[in-house]
Design a protein around this motif. Sequence first.
Motif, PDB file in Angstrom:
ATOM      1  N   ALA A 203       0.823  -1.219   0.000  1.00  0.00           N
ATOM      2  CA  ALA A 203       0.000   0.000   0.000  1.00  0.00           C
ATOM      3  C   ALA A 203       0.851   1.261   0.000  1.00  0.00           C
ATOM      4  O   ALA A 203       0.755   2.093   0.918  1.00  0.00           O
TER       5      ALA A 203
ATOM      6  N   ASP B  35      -5.515   6.687   2.210  1.00  0.00           N
ATOM      7  CA  ASP B  35      -4.509   6.255   3.183  1.00  0.00           C
ATOM      8  C   ASP B  35      -5.188   5.977   4.531  1.00  0.00           C
ATOM      9  O   ASP B  35      -5.876   6.844   5.074  1.00  0.00           O
TER      10      ASP B  35
ATOM     11  N   ARG C 204      -2.715  -0.431  -4.524  1.00  0.00           N
ATOM     12  CA  ARG C 204      -2.495  -1.868  -4.348  1.00  0.00           C
ATOM     13  C   ARG C 204      -2.882  -2.579  -5.646  1.00  0.00           C
ATOM     14  O   ARG C 204      -3.557  -2.001  -6.513  1.00  0.00           O
TER      15      ARG C 204
ATOM     16  N   ARG D  22      -4.137   5.990   7.369  1.00  0.00           N
ATOM     17  CA  ARG D  22      -3.672   6.881   8.438  1.00  0.00           C
ATOM     18  C   ARG D  22      -4.419   8.216   8.439  1.00  0.00           C
ATOM     19  O   ARG D  22      -4.217   9.050   9.315  1.00  0.00           O
TER      20      ARG D  22
ATOM     21  N   VAL E 295      -4.721  11.717   0.965  1.00  0.00           N
ATOM     22  CA  VAL E 295      -3.609  11.039   0.301  1.00  0.00           C
ATOM     23  C   VAL E 295      -4.063   9.629  -0.047  1.00  0.00           C
ATOM     24  O   VAL E 295      -4.655   8.926   0.786  1.00  0.00           O
ATOM     25  N   MET E 296      -3.780   9.213  -1.301  1.00  0.00           N
ATOM     26  CA  MET E 296      -4.220   7.900  -1.760  1.00  0.00           C
ATOM     27  C   MET E 296      -3.083   6.886  -1.714  1.00  0.00           C
ATOM     28  O   MET E 296      -1.913   7.220  -1.911  1.00  0.00           O
ATOM     29  N   CYS E 297      -3.438   5.646  -1.407  1.00  0.00           N
ATOM     30  CA  CYS E 297      -2.508   4.525  -1.477  1.00  0.00           C
ATOM     31  C   CYS E 297      -2.917   3.636  -2.655  1.00  0.00           C
ATOM     32  O   CYS E 297      -4.027   3.748  -3.177  1.00  0.00           O
TER      33      CYS E 297
ATOM     34  N   SER F 171      -6.842   2.268  -6.255  1.00  0.00           N
ATOM     35  CA  SER F 171      -6.458   3.242  -5.232  1.00  0.00           C
ATOM     36  C   SER F 171      -7.459   3.238  -4.093  1.00  0.00           C
ATOM     37  O   SER F 171      -8.615   2.854  -4.266  1.00  0.00           O
TER      38      SER F 171
ATOM     39  N   ASP G 252       5.782   7.609  -2.277  1.00  0.00           N
ATOM     40  CA  ASP G 252       6.617   6.417  -2.066  1.00  0.00           C
ATOM     41  C   ASP G 252       7.072   5.835  -3.401  1.00  0.00           C
ATOM     42  O   ASP G 252       8.249   5.494  -3.580  1.00  0.00           O
TER      43      ASP G 252
ATOM     44  N   THR H  61       2.150   5.061  -1.131  1.00  0.00           N
ATOM     45  CA  THR H  61       1.557   6.298  -1.642  1.00  0.00           C
ATOM     46  C   THR H  61       2.253   6.671  -2.947  1.00  0.00           C
ATOM     47  O   THR H  61       3.272   6.075  -3.328  1.00  0.00           O
TER      48      THR H  61
END
Length: 292
Positions: free
Chosen positions: A189, A232, A247, A234, A243-245, A229, A194, A191
């Motif tokens: 996962a 996040d 996978r 957190r 903010v998107m993560c 997407s 990252d 961002t």
Amino acid sequence: AEYMGDDTTDQPKMAEEALLSFCRENKEGVTEEQLSSQLGLSAEELVEALNSLLQKGRLSIFKSGSNLLYKHVDAESAAKLHGLGADELLVYQHIKQSGNMGIWIRDLKHGTNMQQTAISKTLKTLEQRKLIKVVKSIQAKNKKVYMLYELEPSREVTGGAWYSEQEFDQQFISVLSENCLTYIQKKKAPTLQDIANAMRSSGFVKVELREEDIEMIVQTLIYDGKVESFPDPRGIYDSKGPVMCFRISRWSTSLNQLTTMPCGVCPVFRECSEDGIISPQTCVYYSQWLDF
């Protein structure tokens, strides 16, 4: 301040100081006629002062409409331009005004009213002194633009990360896409930041990659059904919102006309338009898809 000539040996220096002072006060530039009327210099004194200051690099000269304008140049910049003639300064100023978009030689000829031979000789001098450089433009084959040596060319000129030697680099995009996909799969996962940091430090990328470039790649993976997407966990926010993560997609996407056409996986599809640098008319991948 008006300069009044006298018979002292300091006449030329005083004339130059008065001229510089007047130009400094008029930052948009002044014409020769304005200098003559405001400073009270004779034609001979004015020409002598202008030529001296141009040679020293303390004045710049450029064309505005049908007028030639003179501008004050600070001492630091003057040291760099020291020794240039009037033609070289004129060309330099036109190139400077073009910024990081650069200027084509045809536009230089039109703006300076100089002949091809004189332009070519002047450009060679400026290149040798590392005051300007030549940059290939993606806008047309064999089209070169000139810009100041220290400037980084606009991505509109070079095409950014997606172009190599004026050619759309499909192989690089494919490799980058695969690396992004592998990283997302490995990290579960990450961002966008990252992923961008990982690609920059990977060693295989030899060009400047912006976060926006990686976003284009990730979006193509989403459109292709390979990645999805989600916010996040957190609860982190930035200027754009949550903010998107990312996978690996939990759902497979069946192939259809939309997912197989190149537009669905093209990282520069947002920049594609009928009259743009990137367009359906000039896209070889679109033509190949239509033929298929």
